[in-house]
Write a protein that holds these residues in place. Structure first.
Motif, PDB file in Angstrom:
ATOM      1  N   HIS A   9       0.961  -1.299  -0.086  1.00 35.20           N
ATOM      2  CA  HIS A   9      -0.197  -0.067   0.042  1.00 35.20           C
ATOM      3  C   HIS A   9       0.782   1.205   0.024  1.00 35.20           C
ATOM      4  CE1 HIS A   9      -3.242  -2.536   0.760  1.00 35.20           C
ATOM      5  NE2 HIS A   9      -2.593  -3.052   1.744  1.00 35.20           N
ATOM      6  N   ASP A  11       0.772   5.489  -1.365  1.00 35.49           N
ATOM      7  CA  ASP A  11       0.052   6.935  -1.619  1.00 35.49           C
ATOM      8  C   ASP A  11       0.165   6.810  -3.214  1.00 35.49           C
ATOM      9  OD1 ASP A  11      -0.453   9.360  -2.793  1.00 35.49           O
ATOM     10  OD2 ASP A  11       0.063  10.302  -0.721  1.00 35.49           O
ATOM     11  N   LYS A  39      -7.152   0.811  -6.908  1.00 33.73           N
ATOM     12  CA  LYS A  39      -7.816   1.864  -5.929  1.00 33.73           C
ATOM     13  C   LYS A  39      -8.950   1.321  -5.331  1.00 33.73           C
ATOM     14  CE  LYS A  39      -5.485   5.415  -8.564  1.00 33.73           C
ATOM     15  NZ  LYS A  39      -5.775   6.604  -9.477  1.00 33.73           N
ATOM     16  N   ASP A  42     -12.694   2.438   1.019  1.00 37.71           N
ATOM     17  CA  ASP A  42     -13.261   1.802   2.591  1.00 37.71           C
ATOM     18  C   ASP A  42     -14.044   2.888   3.236  1.00 37.71           C
ATOM     19  OD1 ASP A  42     -13.860  -0.006   4.187  1.00 37.71           O
ATOM     20  OD2 ASP A  42     -11.654  -0.140   5.196  1.00 37.71           O
ATOM     21  N   GLN A  45     -12.157   6.300   3.761  1.00 39.86           N
ATOM     22  CA  GLN A  45     -10.789   6.204   3.381  1.00 39.86           C
ATOM     23  C   GLN A  45     -10.577   5.552   1.879  1.00 39.86           C
ATOM     24  OE1 GLN A  45      -9.264   3.970   6.484  1.00 39.86           O
ATOM     25  NE2 GLN A  45      -9.065   5.609   8.076  1.00 39.86           N
ATOM     26  N   SER A  46      -9.682   6.142   1.195  1.00 39.77           N
ATOM     27  CA  SER A  46      -9.095   5.292   0.081  1.00 39.77           C
ATOM     28  C   SER A  46      -7.841   4.760   0.361  1.00 39.77           C
ATOM     29  CB  SER A  46      -8.916   6.543  -0.891  1.00 39.77           C
ATOM     30  OG  SER A  46     -10.228   7.086  -1.681  1.00 39.77           O
ATOM     31  N   LYS A  47      -7.493   3.755  -0.292  1.00 42.46           N
ATOM     32  CA  LYS A  47      -6.562   2.968  -0.273  1.00 42.46           C
ATOM     33  C   LYS A  47      -5.876   2.455  -1.571  1.00 42.46           C
ATOM     34  CE  LYS A  47      -6.894  -1.156   1.810  1.00 42.46           C
ATOM     35  NZ  LYS A  47      -6.985  -2.304   2.583  1.00 42.46           N
ATOM     36  N   THR A  48      -4.800   2.541  -1.922  1.00 44.99           N
ATOM     37  CA  THR A  48      -4.068   2.362  -3.187  1.00 44.99           C
ATOM     38  C   THR A  48      -3.095   1.261  -2.940  1.00 44.99           C
ATOM     39  OG1 THR A  48      -4.230   4.673  -3.965  1.00 44.99           O
ATOM     40  CG2 THR A  48      -2.889   3.167  -5.293  1.00 44.99           C
ATOM     41  N   THR A  49      -3.152   0.298  -3.656  1.00 44.76           N
ATOM     42  CA  THR A  49      -2.461  -1.118  -3.678  1.00 44.76           C
ATOM     43  C   THR A  49      -1.599  -1.000  -4.877  1.00 44.76           C
ATOM     44  OG1 THR A  49      -3.967  -2.215  -2.326  1.00 44.76           O
ATOM     45  CG2 THR A  49      -2.365  -3.502  -3.219  1.00 44.76           C
TER      46      THR A  49
END
Length: 92
Positions: A9, A11, A39, A42, A45-49
């Motif tokens: 994960h 930015d 992208k 949740d 919240q945003s989470k980028t993998t």
């Protein structure tokens, strides 16, 4: 030899730096990787993998990649999860 999937994960603003990272891996470890992004949201919240993939590479190459990564400020504070898989389909 296994295929390698390294995910973490980070930015999404690091995308260009990660593309440059793949060039460094190619130059230093003589392995050409691919970079994928996912992208997710949740709630608020945003989470980028990100996922790096390397096909059919040796354990020595995997070790070189991970050693290079450990010396890059780009990955400070990021846990890289390296997983190895061997394909079992016949490829027909």
């Amino acid at each position: 030899m296994p295929d390698v999937f390294i995910w973490y994960h980070a930015d999404e603003q690091r995308e260009d730096a990660l593309l440059n990272w793949l060039d460094l891996v190619h130059d230093q470890a003589d392995v050409r990787g691919k970079l994928f992004i996912r992208k997710d949201s949740d709630g608020d919240q945003s989470k980028t993998t990100f996922m790096e993939t390397y096909n059919n590479i040796s354990t020595a190459s995997i070790n070189r990649i991970e050693k290079l990564a450990s010396n890059q400020n780009l990955f400070n504070g990021i846990h890289r999860q390296c997983e190895r898989f061997v394909e079992i389909t016949s490829g027909e």
